[in-house]
Write an enzyme that holds these catalytic residues in place. Structure first.
Site, mmCIF file in Angstrom:
data_model
loop_
_atom_site.group_PDB
_atom_site.id
_atom_site.type_symbol
_atom_site.label_atom_id
_atom_site.label_comp_id
_atom_site.label_asym_id
_atom_site.label_seq_id
_atom_site.Cartn_x
_atom_site.Cartn_y
_atom_site.Cartn_z
ATOM 1 C CB CYS A 35 81.451 35.859 9.806
ATOM 2 S SG CYS A 35 79.897 36.223 10.601
ATOM 3 N NE ARG A 92 85.578 31.613 9.013
ATOM 4 C CZ ARG A 92 86.513 31.231 9.864
ATOM 5 N NH1 ARG A 92 87.319 30.259 9.553
ATOM 6 N NH2 ARG A 92 86.655 31.824 11.029
ATOM 7 C CD1 TRP A 102 75.767 30.598 11.100
ATOM 8 C CD2 TRP A 102 76.147 31.730 12.980
ATOM 9 N NE1 TRP A 102 75.135 29.937 12.126
ATOM 10 C CE2 TRP A 102 75.347 30.611 13.293
ATOM 11 C CE3 TRP A 102 76.513 32.593 14.018
ATOM 12 C CZ2 TRP A 102 74.914 30.325 14.583
ATOM 13 C CZ3 TRP A 102 76.074 32.320 15.304
ATOM 14 C CH2 TRP A 102 75.285 31.180 15.574
ATOM 15 C CG ASN A 127 84.418 36.206 12.151
ATOM 16 O OD1 ASN A 127 83.418 35.958 12.823
ATOM 17 N ND2 ASN A 127 85.363 35.319 11.915
ATOM 18 N N GLY A 128 82.812 38.422 14.402
ATOM 19 C CA GLY A 128 82.946 38.509 15.858
ATOM 20 C C GLY A 128 81.754 39.187 16.491
ATOM 21 C CD GLU A 132 79.323 12.528 16.096
ATOM 22 O OE1 GLU A 132 79.071 13.318 17.019
ATOM 23 O OE2 GLU A 132 79.606 12.910 14.945
ATOM 24 C CE LYS A 137 77.697 14.358 12.623
ATOM 25 N NZ LYS A 137 78.945 14.903 13.043
ATOM 26 C CD GLU A 186 75.639 17.988 12.654
ATOM 27 O OE1 GLU A 186 75.922 19.179 12.758
ATOM 28 O OE2 GLU A 186 76.456 17.074 12.888
ATOM 29 C CG HIS A 229 64.264 5.605 34.727
ATOM 30 N ND1 HIS A 229 63.744 5.153 35.925
ATOM 31 C CD2 HIS A 229 65.251 4.732 34.410
ATOM 32 C CE1 HIS A 229 64.411 4.080 36.319
ATOM 33 N NE2 HIS A 229 65.338 3.803 35.416
ATOM 34 C CE LYS A 280 83.936 21.393 9.374
ATOM 35 N NZ LYS A 280 83.307 20.116 9.725
HETATM 36 C C1 F6R Z 1 78.770 18.429 14.419
HETATM 37 C C2 F6R Z 1 79.907 19.330 14.446
HETATM 38 C C3 F6R Z 1 80.089 20.174 15.636
HETATM 39 C C4 F6R Z 1 81.584 20.360 15.963
HETATM 40 C C5 F6R Z 1 81.742 21.386 17.086
HETATM 41 C C6 F6R Z 1 83.180 21.569 17.488
HETATM 42 O O1 F6R Z 1 78.767 17.673 13.255
HETATM 43 O O2 F6R Z 1 80.668 19.403 13.509
HETATM 44 O O3 F6R Z 1 79.383 19.701 16.738
HETATM 45 O O4 F6R Z 1 82.127 19.122 16.337
HETATM 46 O O5 F6R Z 1 81.208 22.609 16.673
HETATM 47 O O6 F6R Z 1 83.953 22.046 16.427
HETATM 48 P P1 F6R Z 1 85.523 21.965 16.479
HETATM 49 O O7 F6R Z 1 85.907 20.526 16.462
HETATM 50 O O8 F6R Z 1 85.980 22.706 15.264
HETATM 51 O O9 F6R Z 1 85.953 22.623 17.756
#
Ligand code: F6R
Length: 583
Positions: A2, A27, A75, A99-100, A460, A464, A467, A483, A578
């Site tokens: 948010c 956000r 969010w 926010n929260g 990773e 990527k 998502e 397995h 994010k």
């Molecule tokens: C995936 C992604 C998330 C962040 C995770 C941690 O592409 O961006 O998995 O890596 O939410 O976020 P930070 O690094 O901001 O703590």
């Protein structure tokens, strides 16, 4: 998650608020709203979906002439994304954005219902508005103070009272800043929301209440005035532009060589600036998502190159599990935003146990940057695409530096100097990534396999891809597939095989043969010429400390091309945000 922005001043707030929301949209983006106020009127406008939908709605209606306002992009936590649950929420004299999460909101709600309050939404935020209104008797600060004493949970709040020509803000466990312009003042979740108007800001500390009026900002805590330090950010509005790229994600991948050079520079100049962890008996690496996967690369490198025990754990587990701190331990927390709720809690757990913390963090002034004992900053600049790319690469780079220092590998400096150029070569080969993407984007399942560090890279790559493209994907230790999961391999199932660790290369190649025998289409990413797969992405061979920095960008670009071919909203994938500031 948010985003909050607020404004008081002589300008029309509507556009300033909408502009701020657009910069905070990363956000959360399921609904948005603004409240505008002039001397005797408050107008609330809310809309489902992106900020652009809200903007369109506002532009097609009559809006009051105002001189202050608050705005929010959501969010969803409590209550589905719909207009009734969108912020701002009004109860009596109080309109707020939140926010929260208010953990005891149902208890408070029940009490307020008994006093006759009727709720219009399912949110905990409306309960908070009603609680402040319940305590409001012409003294806004007192009402806020009383309300925050009653609530359990986290909050960043922007508040308007219908009969006050002021704006109020308070926070706990979530970020909120106050901004100083020329006879105009702001509140915001982060500086990006207001950077177009001012570069001067202060960080609000826990439960400090900021009162913004047309002449300035007064901050108090428990009745005492607090003198706030005014900070100046070097962030520029243009740092947040797309610079001609179609998506932020692509722009951010293309920036990787530059930000890598910037992050490595101090350590190339002086290798001994890298913190030396060799005195520790145990290292705990704690983070979430991609940051945790960067930690897994680090764990492998540290373990392989020292005799220190290294644990790498998801922060949301670490914070609640039994952890023995019976050896000389350091906890490394990794976070781009520095505001990830679980990572903050894990860091605080370590601190409460008297354990030293080292943060690898991007955002200066963030909670993790402020509360950790030591910091190594990555120089990613703003990362706007929800899926991390450049920050992940830098997190891995810093973990590699820590491992090099423990292993006394000072000669790595020569390779560090070359690394940005080699990385540029890798990301410039977009034709091969597009070709592979075209071949796989219609598939329902895609697998990634690798051993040791190549497994950490696979995790990773898989994250990527899933998502941003919504294709189901899993990463496996190459030896583990048979397995169970190998039953999912059919004719044409894409399997990415990461093969860079020479010691174990032959073993992974055997696993590639196993999936090929079942019809898989294998895409090998390797630093050694070979013909075991259907495709080979050959990356320059560098020291094992640095190799993953040249592999992951290939996977990022393939994920990008796949998502683009599928017509996905690459920078804002569904259900995500994010900065994950709720647990
Ligand atoms: C995936 C992604 C998330 C962040 C995770 C941690 O592409 O961006 O998995 O890596 O939410 O976020 P930070 O690094 O901001 O703590």
């Amino acid at each position: 998650m948010c985003g909050i922005v607020g404004y008081i001043g002589s300008r029309e707030p509507k556009n300033i608020l909408l502009d701020g929301l657009k910069n905070l949209e990363y956000r959360g983006y399921d609904s948005a709203g603004i409240a505008l106020k002039n001397n005797n009127q408050v107008q609330v406008i809310r809309g489902l979906g992106r900020i652009s939908c809200l903007e369109e709605k506002i532009n097609n209606m009559d809006v009051i002439k105002a001189n202050m306002g608050i705005a929010h992009t959501r969010w969803a936590t409590h209550g589905e994304p719909n207009e009734a649950n969108a912020h701002p929420h009004t109860s009596g004299m109080v309109t707020l954005v939140h926010n929260g999460i208010i953990e005891n909101f149902s208890e408070i709600k029940e009490k307020l219902i008994k006093t006759g309050v009727v709720f219009k939404s399912d949110t905990d935020s409306e309960v908070l508005a009603a609680l402040i209104n319940y305590y409001y008797d012409n003294d806004p600060v007192l009402a806020i103070e009383k309300a925050i004493k009653d609530v359990k949970g986290s909050y960043a709040l922007g508040i308007i009272f219908a009969d006050q020509d002021k704006l109020f803000a308070v926070r706990k466990d979530l970020p909120l800043i106050i901004g100083y312009g020329e006879k105009e003042f702001f509140i915001a979740s982060d500086i990006s929301a207001i950077i177009k108007y001012t570069n001067k800001y202060s960080l609000l500390d826990e439960n400090e209440i900021a009162v913004l009026d047309f002449d300035g900002i007064v901050v108090t805590k428990a009745g005492k005035k607090i003198e706030k330090e005014i900070l100046v950010t070097d962030l520029k509005a243009e740092d947040r532009e797309k610079n001609g790229y179609e998506h932020y994600m692509l722009k951010e991948i293309m920036e990787e060589p530059i930000v890598l050079e910037k992050t490595l520079k101090p350590f190339i100049d002086d290798f001994f600036k890298i913190p030396d962890l060799s005195d520790y008996e145990e290292i705990h690496i704690v983070a979430c998502g991609s940051a945790m996967y960067a930690g897994m690369v680090g764990k492998t490198l540290l373990e392989e190159n020292s005799n220190i025990r290294v644990m790498c754990e998801v922060a949301s587990e670490y914070r609640y599990k039994k952890v023995l701190y019976d050896r000389k331990t350091i906890v490394i927390v990794i976070s781009q935003s520095g505001e990830t709720a679980d990572t903050i809690a894990a860091m605080r757990k370590a601190k409460e146990n008297g354990v030293e913390t080292l943060a690898i963090v991007n955002v200066k002034g963030s909670t993790i940057a402020r509360e950790s004992d030591k910091q190594i900053y990555i120089e990613a600049g703003p990362e706007i695409a929800v899926a991390t790319t450049k920050a992940y690469i830098l997190q891995v780079a810093v973990m590699a530096l820590l491992a090099c220092r423990v292993a006394n590998e000072s000669k790595i400096v020569d390779e560090l100097k070359k690394l940005p150029r080699l990385l540029r070569e890798v990301i410039d080969r977009r034709d091969i990534y597009l070709k592979i993407a075209k071949d796989i984007y219609k598939r329902d399942d895609i697998f990634f396999i690798g051993r040791k560090i190549d497994y950490a890279i696979s995790l990773e790559g898989s994250l990527k891809l899933k998502e941003i493209s919504y294709i189901h994907s899993e990463a496996y230790q190459a030896g583990e597939l048979k397995h169970g999961t190998i039953s999912l391999i059919d004719k044409g199932t894409p399997v990415f095989a990461i093969i860079t660790d020479e010691d174990i290369m032959d073993k992974t190649i055997s696993n590639v043969c196993e999936v090929k025998a079942r019809g898989a289409k294998v895409i090998v990413v390797s630093n050694v010429e070979n013909d075991v797969g259907d495709y080979l992405i050959l990356v320059p061979k560098v020291s094992s400390f640095l190799q993953s920095i040249l592999v992951v960008p290939c996977l990022q670009l393939i994920a990008y091309e796949v998502a683009k071919l599928k017509g996905c909203d690459i920078d804002k994938p569904k259900n995500l945000a994010k900065s994950v500031t709720v647990e």
